[in-house]
Design a protein around this motif. Structure first.
Motif, short mmCIF file in Angstrom:
data_model
loop_
_atom_site.label_atom_id
_atom_site.label_comp_id
_atom_site.label_asym_id
_atom_site.label_seq_id
_atom_site.Cartn_x
_atom_site.Cartn_y
_atom_site.Cartn_z
N LYS A 222 11.41 1.20 14.21
CA LYS A 222 10.74 0.69 13.01
C LYS A 222 9.54 1.55 12.63
O LYS A 222 9.30 1.84 11.46
N MET A 223 8.79 1.96 13.64
CA MET A 223 7.62 2.79 13.37
C MET A 223 8.01 4.14 12.79
O MET A 223 7.39 4.64 11.84
N MET A 224 9.06 4.76 13.35
CA MET A 224 9.49 6.06 12.86
C MET A 224 10.07 5.96 11.45
O MET A 224 9.85 6.85 10.61
N ILE A 225 10.82 4.90 11.17
CA ILE A 225 11.37 4.72 9.83
C ILE A 225 10.23 4.55 8.82
O ILE A 225 10.27 5.10 7.71
N SER A 226 9.22 3.78 9.18
CA SER A 226 8.07 3.57 8.29
C SER A 226 7.36 4.89 8.00
O SER A 226 7.00 5.19 6.85
N GLN A 227 7.16 5.69 9.05
CA GLN A 227 6.50 6.98 8.85
C GLN A 227 7.38 7.92 8.02
O GLN A 227 6.87 8.69 7.19
N THR A 228 8.69 7.86 8.23
CA THR A 228 9.60 8.69 7.45
C THR A 228 9.53 8.34 5.97
O THR A 228 9.50 9.22 5.10
N LEU A 229 9.47 7.04 5.66
CA LEU A 229 9.36 6.62 4.27
C LEU A 229 8.06 7.11 3.64
O LEU A 229 8.04 7.56 2.49
N LEU A 230 6.96 7.03 4.42
CA LEU A 230 5.68 7.54 3.91
C LEU A 230 5.77 9.02 3.62
O LEU A 230 5.30 9.49 2.57
N THR A 231 6.37 9.78 4.53
CA THR A 231 6.47 11.22 4.35
C THR A 231 7.32 11.57 3.14
O THR A 231 7.00 12.50 2.39
N ILE A 232 8.40 10.83 2.93
CA ILE A 232 9.25 11.07 1.76
C ILE A 232 8.45 10.84 0.48
O ILE A 232 8.50 11.65 -0.46
N LEU A 233 7.70 9.76 0.42
CA LEU A 233 6.91 9.45 -0.77
C LEU A 233 5.82 10.49 -1.01
O LEU A 233 5.51 10.82 -2.16
N CYS A 234 5.24 11.01 0.08
CA CYS A 234 4.16 11.99 -0.06
C CYS A 234 4.69 13.40 -0.33
O CYS A 234 4.00 14.21 -0.96
N THR A 235 5.89 13.71 0.13
CA THR A 235 6.45 15.04 -0.04
C THR A 235 7.13 15.20 -1.39
O THR A 235 7.17 16.31 -1.94
N LEU A 236 7.65 14.12 -1.94
CA LEU A 236 8.40 14.19 -3.20
C LEU A 236 7.57 14.79 -4.35
O LEU A 236 8.08 15.67 -5.07
N PRO A 237 6.31 14.37 -4.59
CA PRO A 237 5.54 15.00 -5.68
C PRO A 237 5.35 16.51 -5.48
O PRO A 237 5.41 17.27 -6.45
N ARG A 238 5.12 16.92 -4.23
CA ARG A 238 4.94 18.35 -3.96
C ARG A 238 6.24 19.11 -4.23
O ARG A 238 6.21 20.23 -4.77
N ALA A 239 7.36 18.54 -3.85
CA ALA A 239 8.65 19.18 -4.09
C ALA A 239 8.91 19.32 -5.59
O ALA A 239 9.38 20.37 -6.06
N ILE A 240 8.61 18.27 -6.35
CA ILE A 240 8.80 18.33 -7.80
C ILE A 240 7.90 19.39 -8.42
O ILE A 240 8.31 20.14 -9.32
#
Length: 313
Positions: A222-240
């Motif tokens: 659960k902890m790793m999935i939560s951190q993965t979701l945070l990273t996806i949300l934070c990385t997406l603007p940079r990727a765009i």
């Protein structure tokens, strides 16, 4: 406040804020995951430790770049060192997050063969790999970056490597590729947990020897999935942003001053959002795992001898 002023304020206070928040977060992770025996039994602990170390390195590089006396423009040596270690620490931190996502997918798999990939033995063997791999890959940054006259900005001195970095290393390796990997393993792990009815029974019967450890593995997932979701949300603007820059790279010279100011601001803003990846892991664990909070509370009581004393009649 104008866009130029907002960009200047963000470039100064953003790194300072990320550093102080991230220092507490990553230092706490290292203390807790090393000090608590139960955490040391999980393979993810190796990856969290590696990620915490590289996160601190990335935050230090971000902070140094915001200080004029230690920035890349201060001297030729600082230019090379800042560029090199910035390119080593950030991808290495993301690599440890990939390994954590892979470990959680393997841990929750129905296949016994795949579950064997989630073990302390394999995690200990892979611990040094991101450090060594990115240290070697990023050597060209040390060789082909320097202060270039007449502006004496810290930029690339080799045109071929500049193109490779601009079109491949910076956008793909730093943002787009990690985003794809995390999304794939996040979806696969979610399917393993919620799409299969017998996952928990299989884990308890074939991989874990005691119920307590099984519970901790579930919490770690659960902890790793939560951190993965945070990273996806934070990385997406940079990727765009990177995709946008790649699309207009040949038209930047024709942009107006106002348009360039907006681009510079978006660069600073998306970089700040991306930097959150390196600063909030400990707080995410606290937020999404009640057992993690309880373990920290128990650990602190034991360390500071705060257990309740009872007097027998």
């Amino acid at each position: 406040m104008s866009i130029v002023e907002a960009t200047a304020q963000l470039s100064v206070w953003g790194p300072i804020t990320l550093f102080f928040i991230g220092f507490i977060s990553n230092f706490s992770n290292m203390i807790i995951f090393v000090g608590v025996k139960t955490f040391r039994q999980s393979p993810s602990t190796f990856y969290i430790m590696g990620q915490s170390i590289t996160n601190l390195g990335a935050l230090i590089m971000i902070l140094l770049q915001s200080i004029p006396s230690t920035s890349g423009s201060a001297s030729s040596v600082s230019c090379k060192l800042i560029m090199y270690f910035s390119q080593v620490t950030a991808p290495a931190a993301m690599s440890f997050l990939w390994l954590s996502a892979f470990d959680r997918w393997a841990c929750t798999s129905r296949s016994t063969r795949i579950r064997k990939l989630s073990s302390n033995h394999i995690a200990s063997r892979l611990f040094l790999f991101p450090f060594v791999f990115w240290s070697l890959i990023c050597i060209p940054y040390f060789l082909f970056c320097d202060l270039v006259p007449p502006t004496f900005n810290c930029i690339y001195t080799n045109e071929i490597f500049a193109q490779v970095s601009l079109y491949f290393l910076d956008p793909l390796v730093a943002a787009i590729f990690p985003l794809i990997i995390l999304i794939i393993f996040g979806i696969l792990t979610y399917q393993n947990i919620f799409g299969v009815t017998r996952v928990h029974q299989d884990l308890v019967r074939t991989r874990l020897s005691i119920t307590r450890l099984s519970t901790w593995e579930q919490q770690m997932t659960k902890m790793m999935i939560s951190q993965t979701l945070l990273t996806i949300l934070c990385t997406l603007p940079r990727a765009i942003f990177f995709i946008y820059i790649m699309a207009i790279i040949n038209e930047i010279a024709m942009k107006s001053v106002d348009e360039l100011e907006i681009i510079y601001f978006m660069n600073q803003f998306t970089a700040f959002i991306f930097g959150i990846n390196f600063a909030l892991s400990f707080y995410i664990f606290l937020l999404f795992s009640p057992r993690f909070r309880q373990t920290i509370k128990t650990h602190l009581k034991c360390q500071f001898h705060l257990t309740n004393n009872q007097v027998a009649p």
